[in-house]
Design a protein around this motif. Structure first.
Motif, short mmCIF file in Angstrom:
data_model
loop_
_atom_site.label_atom_id
_atom_site.label_comp_id
_atom_site.label_asym_id
_atom_site.label_seq_id
_atom_site.Cartn_x
_atom_site.Cartn_y
_atom_site.Cartn_z
N VAL A 6 -16.39 -18.98 25.66
CA VAL A 6 -16.90 -18.33 27.13
C VAL A 6 -18.23 -17.88 27.14
O VAL A 6 -18.78 -17.43 26.12
N PHE A 7 -18.81 -18.11 28.33
CA PHE A 7 -20.28 -17.91 28.05
C PHE A 7 -20.84 -16.76 29.24
O PHE A 7 -20.58 -17.08 30.28
N GLU A 67 -27.94 -19.73 24.65
CA GLU A 67 -26.56 -20.14 24.74
C GLU A 67 -26.27 -21.37 24.30
O GLU A 67 -25.48 -21.92 23.43
N CYS A 68 -27.13 -22.23 24.91
CA CYS A 68 -27.23 -23.88 24.30
C CYS A 68 -27.29 -23.86 22.78
O CYS A 68 -26.91 -24.78 22.09
N ALA A 85 -15.60 -22.13 29.56
CA ALA A 85 -15.63 -21.18 30.88
C ALA A 85 -16.77 -20.42 30.85
O ALA A 85 -17.13 -19.90 29.86
N GLY A 86 -17.88 -20.35 31.79
CA GLY A 86 -18.83 -19.44 31.78
C GLY A 86 -18.84 -18.56 33.13
O GLY A 86 -18.62 -18.98 34.26
N TYR A 92 -23.21 -22.91 33.54
CA TYR A 92 -24.15 -24.06 33.14
C TYR A 92 -24.01 -24.55 31.75
O TYR A 92 -23.96 -25.51 31.22
N VAL A 93 -23.92 -23.35 31.03
CA VAL A 93 -23.71 -23.65 29.31
C VAL A 93 -22.42 -24.28 29.10
O VAL A 93 -22.25 -25.25 28.20
#
Length: 296
Positions: A6-7, A67-68, A85-86, A92-93
């Motif tokens: 999760v982001f 995060e990427c 999920a973000g 987007y990540v």
């Protein structure tokens, strides 16, 4: 063990974030690529500029890039999730992690999104903690120009809309805490329609591949790998609500046993713990976190 990544999104940023990632293989090349696309250095801002880091125009790209890099480092260690999920920007990540688009495509989308959202000047957002959900729903129903923007948990939401509308809702309910957020506009509400329309034009020609990992989107939190669905859902995100409480519940439905929060902070892990029994959480925001949990 079934695991979800999760982001976190805007609000999780902290000065100094991501700087230690420079020591990770390939991270410097990613930071350099980001600087070419953005025209400014993520590392410099995260290391030295608290004011810019708090500005939407810079916050969102900084979080995406960091995060990427963490996603890449996890994959280099042979680690893969069963779902992703973000939260808002974090979606987007999640799409990058699921290989729906590449790093450059995602960063260009995030850059344009951040610029549009930074230009928003109407309305605002307020976090509500400790309230009666039925009472809140009734107050919003009776008040024009206010919506639930982030449904984070049973005890925490963010409402978005006009200043007068937000004040009216808060006056009609019993709430433990009402915290105005330092944002430029009424994000995740119909008041962002003009920004969403411009973003949609930018998004339209971009190809979305089918996801290699199931993604739970903010506006439709049911896991899917269908690239066309994921694109349509992302297109709706600027005006649509972040349905994080429902995403958390879906993790349980998917049999997820562990959620790894990939990025700064522990907000999403805390929300998942309050919503779901039986899901453990792990923080993965620094090089030391990576090395402690997934040593090379």
């Amino acid at each position: 063990m079934k695991t979800a990544w999760v982001f976190p999104g805007q609000g999780s940023q902290v000065i100094g974030m991501g700087v230690d990632l420079l020591e990770i293989d390939r991270a410097k090349a990613t930071f350099d690529q980001a600087a070419e696309i953005l025209g400014w250095s993520v590392v410099d801002i995260c290391q030295n500029d608290q004011v810019k880091l708090a500005n939407t125009r810079y916050t969102q790209p900084c979080l995406y890039v960091i995060e990427c890099i963490l996603v890449d480092a996890l994959k280099q260690r042979g680690v893969l999730p069963d779902a992703v999920a973000g939260h808002s920007l974090g979606e987007y990540v999640a799409l990058y992690a699921a290989e729906v688009f590449d790093f450059e495509t995602g960063l260009k989308l995030v850059k344009y999104r951040a610029e549009l959202m930074d230009l928003a000047s109407d309305g605002g957002m307020t976090a509500l903690i400790g309230f009666d959900r039925d009472q809140l729903a009734a107050a919003i129903s009776d008040t024009p120009d206010v919506v639930i923007a982030n449904d984070n948990s049973t005890a925490q939401v963010v409402i978005s809309g006009t200043a007068d509308g937000i004040a009216a809702v808060v006056s009609k309910i019993k709430v433990k805490r009402a915290i105005p957020l330092n944002v430029s506009g009424a994000f995740h509400s119909p008041m962002m329609a003009a920004a969403a329309s411009e973003f949609g034009k930018f998004l339209a020609p971009i190809e979305f591949h089918d996801a290699k990992i199931p993604v739970l989107s903010n506006v439709a939190p049911i896991a899917t790998t269908d690239g066309s669905k994921l694109k349509a859902q992302l297109d709706s995100q600027i005006t649509g609500a972040v349905r994080w409480r429902e995403i958390s519940l879906q993790l349980t439905e998917l049999g997820i046993e562990q959620a790894i929060e990939v990025g700064p902070g522990k907000v999403l892990g805390g929300l998942i713990k309050r919503t779901c029994e039986g899901i453990s959480t792990v923080q993965m925001g620094t090089r030391s976190d990576l090395e402690a949990v997934f040593p090379v």
